[in-house]
Design a protein around this motif. Structure first.
Motif, mmCIF file in Angstrom:
data_model
loop_
_atom_site.group_PDB
_atom_site.id
_atom_site.type_symbol
_atom_site.label_atom_id
_atom_site.label_comp_id
_atom_site.label_asym_id
_atom_site.label_seq_id
_atom_site.Cartn_x
_atom_site.Cartn_y
_atom_site.Cartn_z
ATOM 1 N N ARG A 134 0.831 -1.205 0.000
ATOM 2 C CA ARG A 134 0.000 0.000 0.000
ATOM 3 C C ARG A 134 0.865 1.254 0.000
ATOM 4 N NH1 ARG A 134 -5.328 2.143 0.280
ATOM 5 N NH2 ARG A 134 -4.873 4.367 0.045
ATOM 6 N N THR A 135 1.978 1.207 0.726
ATOM 7 C CA THR A 135 2.894 2.346 0.746
ATOM 8 C C THR A 135 3.405 2.659 -0.656
ATOM 9 O OG1 THR A 135 3.590 1.831 3.010
ATOM 10 C CG2 THR A 135 5.060 3.216 1.698
ATOM 11 N N LEU A 136 3.821 1.630 -1.383
ATOM 12 C CA LEU A 136 4.341 1.829 -2.736
ATOM 13 C C LEU A 136 3.257 2.345 -3.675
ATOM 14 C CD1 LEU A 136 6.514 -1.404 -2.951
ATOM 15 C CD2 LEU A 136 7.353 0.944 -2.690
ATOM 16 N N ALA A 137 2.051 1.809 -3.553
ATOM 17 C CA ALA A 137 0.952 2.278 -4.395
ATOM 18 C C ALA A 137 0.671 3.752 -4.130
ATOM 19 C CB ALA A 137 -0.301 1.442 -4.138
ATOM 20 N N ASP A 138 0.694 4.155 -2.862
ATOM 21 C CA ASP A 138 0.470 5.563 -2.526
ATOM 22 C C ASP A 138 1.565 6.452 -3.105
ATOM 23 O OD1 ASP A 138 -1.905 5.281 -1.108
ATOM 24 O OD2 ASP A 138 -0.896 4.971 0.815
ATOM 25 N N LEU A 139 2.820 6.009 -3.012
ATOM 26 C CA LEU A 139 3.923 6.813 -3.533
ATOM 27 C C LEU A 139 3.852 6.919 -5.053
ATOM 28 C CD1 LEU A 139 6.850 5.517 -1.295
ATOM 29 C CD2 LEU A 139 5.681 7.723 -1.154
ATOM 30 N N GLY A 173 4.430 -8.405 -9.825
ATOM 31 C CA GLY A 173 3.063 -8.870 -9.960
ATOM 32 C C GLY A 173 2.189 -8.404 -8.810
ATOM 33 N N GLN A 174 2.698 -8.517 -7.589
ATOM 34 C CA GLN A 174 1.938 -8.064 -6.429
ATOM 35 C C GLN A 174 1.702 -6.565 -6.474
ATOM 36 O OE1 GLN A 174 4.760 -9.477 -3.533
ATOM 37 N NE2 GLN A 174 3.491 -11.243 -2.979
ATOM 38 N N LEU A 175 2.715 -5.825 -6.881
ATOM 39 C CA LEU A 175 2.583 -4.376 -6.924
ATOM 40 C C LEU A 175 1.617 -3.945 -8.017
ATOM 41 C CD1 LEU A 175 3.337 -1.730 -5.742
ATOM 42 C CD2 LEU A 175 5.476 -1.759 -7.018
ATOM 43 N N ALA A 176 1.657 -4.632 -9.148
ATOM 44 C CA ALA A 176 0.716 -4.312 -10.229
ATOM 45 C C ALA A 176 -0.723 -4.550 -9.773
ATOM 46 C CB ALA A 176 1.026 -5.162 -11.462
ATOM 47 N N ALA A 177 -0.943 -5.617 -9.009
ATOM 48 C CA ALA A 177 -2.279 -5.899 -8.500
ATOM 49 C C ALA A 177 -2.716 -4.828 -7.504
ATOM 50 C CB ALA A 177 -2.313 -7.275 -7.849
ATOM 51 N N ALA A 178 -1.803 -4.385 -6.644
ATOM 52 C CA ALA A 178 -2.124 -3.358 -5.660
ATOM 53 C C ALA A 178 -2.470 -2.039 -6.341
ATOM 54 C CB ALA A 178 -0.952 -3.165 -4.701
ATOM 55 N N VAL A 179 -1.701 -1.686 -7.359
ATOM 56 C CA VAL A 179 -1.975 -0.453 -8.105
ATOM 57 C C VAL A 179 -3.294 -0.572 -8.859
ATOM 58 C CG1 VAL A 179 -1.192 0.932 -10.066
ATOM 59 C CG2 VAL A 179 0.427 0.261 -8.278
ATOM 60 N N GLY A 180 -3.540 -1.745 -9.446
ATOM 61 C CA GLY A 180 -4.777 -1.945 -10.191
ATOM 62 C C GLY A 180 -6.019 -1.869 -9.343
ATOM 63 N N SER A 181 -5.887 -2.110 -8.032
ATOM 64 C CA SER A 181 -7.044 -2.070 -7.143
ATOM 65 C C SER A 181 -7.344 -0.674 -6.614
ATOM 66 C CB SER A 181 -6.816 -3.019 -5.952
ATOM 67 O OG SER A 181 -5.757 -2.542 -5.123
ATOM 68 N N LEU A 182 -6.486 0.303 -6.948
ATOM 69 C CA LEU A 182 -6.742 1.678 -6.517
ATOM 70 C C LEU A 182 -8.002 2.212 -7.188
ATOM 71 C CD1 LEU A 182 -3.137 3.187 -6.774
ATOM 72 C CD2 LEU A 182 -4.407 2.749 -4.659
ATOM 73 N N PRO A 183 -8.762 3.058 -6.497
ATOM 74 C CA PRO A 183 -9.922 3.689 -7.146
ATOM 75 C C PRO A 183 -9.491 4.484 -8.365
ATOM 76 C CG PRO A 183 -9.990 3.991 -4.765
ATOM 77 C CD PRO A 183 -8.634 3.425 -5.079
ATOM 78 N N ARG A 184 -10.337 4.503 -9.378
ATOM 79 C CA ARG A 184 -9.984 5.139 -10.653
ATOM 80 C C ARG A 184 -9.624 6.614 -10.483
ATOM 81 N NH1 ARG A 184 -10.858 3.520 -15.753
ATOM 82 N NH2 ARG A 184 -12.146 1.796 -14.994
ATOM 83 N N GLY A 187 -5.698 8.512 -8.733
ATOM 84 C CA GLY A 187 -4.357 8.533 -9.315
ATOM 85 C C GLY A 187 -3.903 7.195 -9.835
ATOM 86 N N ARG A 188 -4.842 6.283 -10.085
ATOM 87 C CA ARG A 188 -4.464 4.944 -10.548
ATOM 88 C C ARG A 188 -3.737 5.001 -11.884
ATOM 89 N NH1 ARG A 188 -9.177 0.647 -11.307
ATOM 90 N NH2 ARG A 188 -9.575 1.903 -13.171
ATOM 91 N N ARG A 189 -4.186 5.828 -12.801
ATOM 92 C CA ARG A 189 -3.545 5.892 -14.118
ATOM 93 C C ARG A 189 -2.094 6.342 -13.996
ATOM 94 N NH1 ARG A 189 -5.739 9.345 -19.395
ATOM 95 N NH2 ARG A 189 -3.988 8.816 -20.779
#
Length: 310
Positions: A134-139, A173-184, A187-189
């Motif tokens: 989650r930290t990486l997805a936020d950054l 793979g795990q990070l791609a899944a975490a990013v993909g689960s972010l709300p549209r 900042g997901r794009r």
């Protein structure tokens, strides 16, 4: 009476909380008098660090969370607590508010408002922190690009020095899944686009930043290419422009972890000179990468026979 009692017996990981002291029978006035006399370091309202103790990010977070349990350490603060490297930082603490943004906190604290599930937080030495994923997805969606990619590259591989090296905290793979689960709309794009620039083969912050500066200049070498030396041994080069037969090495023992690691880099550099696939080897220190990236890019372009764009 409290005059002969030691406040240190009431600390949590070196942090004294006024609430703990009063529960133990101290009066607030006695606590304030004692911490002033003994030189305790104030961390915030009703919280102090032991005299002589280094005030690290963990102590500062502990002081905040002692009176605001709804604040979860996140973003760059969570990166530091999770042993994830960053390129830069202003020292400001970052939290995510489980109840909604609180904009009245101290000036050295940033509070984000976004949803967090229980699976996206962890208990770390008594602190509530977002998980590495989650930290990486936020950054990736909010931090400056240099910080975001430095953090991702760091988390994807072994980092640290000597016995303190930690294993990878995630895979692509795990990070791609975490990013993909972010709300549209969160900042997901942006996060997806940035994640495409990550390289789990990067071995240091300096290599990540050098690769980003080259990418921004339209230069796309192969990372961590393996070549055979004239003696038949295999050696890796940080970056290789295969068609132009140009190798780029990023060196400097202060950034590779130790003098021994620096010596290994020197031996690798000497071995590279015997590789049939390489005619030119460029070496840049971490200080050059961070402080003079334009000079680095200009030297690479000259070696490639390119003319810098006007």
């Amino acid at each position: 009476m409290t005059s002969n009692r030691d406040l240190r017996t009431l600390t949590r990981h070196g942090v004294l909380l006024l609430a703990d002291a009063t529960t133990a029978g101290w009066s607030p006035a006695a606590v304030y008098a004692r911490v002033r006399k003994e030189g305790w370091v104030r961390l915030g309202r009703g919280a102090w660090a032991e005299p002589g103790r280094e005030v690290d990010v963990g102590a500062r977070v502990r002081a905040i969370q002692s009176t605001a349990a709804h604040l979860v350490a996140s973003h760059r603060t969570a990166a530091r607590l999770n042993s994830i490297e960053l390129f830069a930082g202003d020292g400001k603490l970052e939290f995510t508010d489980l109840r909604g943004a609180n904009r009245k906190r101290r000036t050295d604290v940033t509070v984000h408002r976004c949803g967090l599930s229980a699976s996206q937080t962890r208990d770390l030495y008594g602190l509530r922190v977002t998980t590495p994923l989650r930290t990486l997805a936020d950054l990736l969606r909010t931090a400056p690009l240099d910080d975001a990619l430095t953090a991702v590259d760091s988390a994807l591989t072994w980092r640290g020095r000597g016995d303190t090296r930690r294993p990878p905290l995630a895979d692509l793979g795990q990070l791609a899944a975490a990013v993909g689960s972010l709300p549209r709309k969160s900042g997901r794009r942006t996060a997806v686009e940035r994640l495409a620039l990550a390289d789990p083969r990067s071995e240091s912050v300096a290599e990540t930043i050098a690769r980003l500066r080259m990418h921004e200049a339209g230069l796309h070498p192969q990372s961590q290419a393996e070549l055979r030396t004239g003696e038949g041994r295999w050696v890796r080069v940080d970056f290789l422009f295969q068609a132009a037969r140009v190798a780029v090495e990023i060196e400097g023992y202060a950034y590779h972890g130790s003098r021994a690691a620096h010596d290994r880099d020197v031996h690798r550099f000497n071995a590279l000179q015997s590789c049939a696939e390489v005619d030119t080897i460029l070496r840049f220190t971490a200080a050059e990468v961070f402080g003079s990236p334009a000079t680095m890019i200009a030297r690479i372009r000259r070696a490639l026979g390119e003319v810098a764009p006007s």
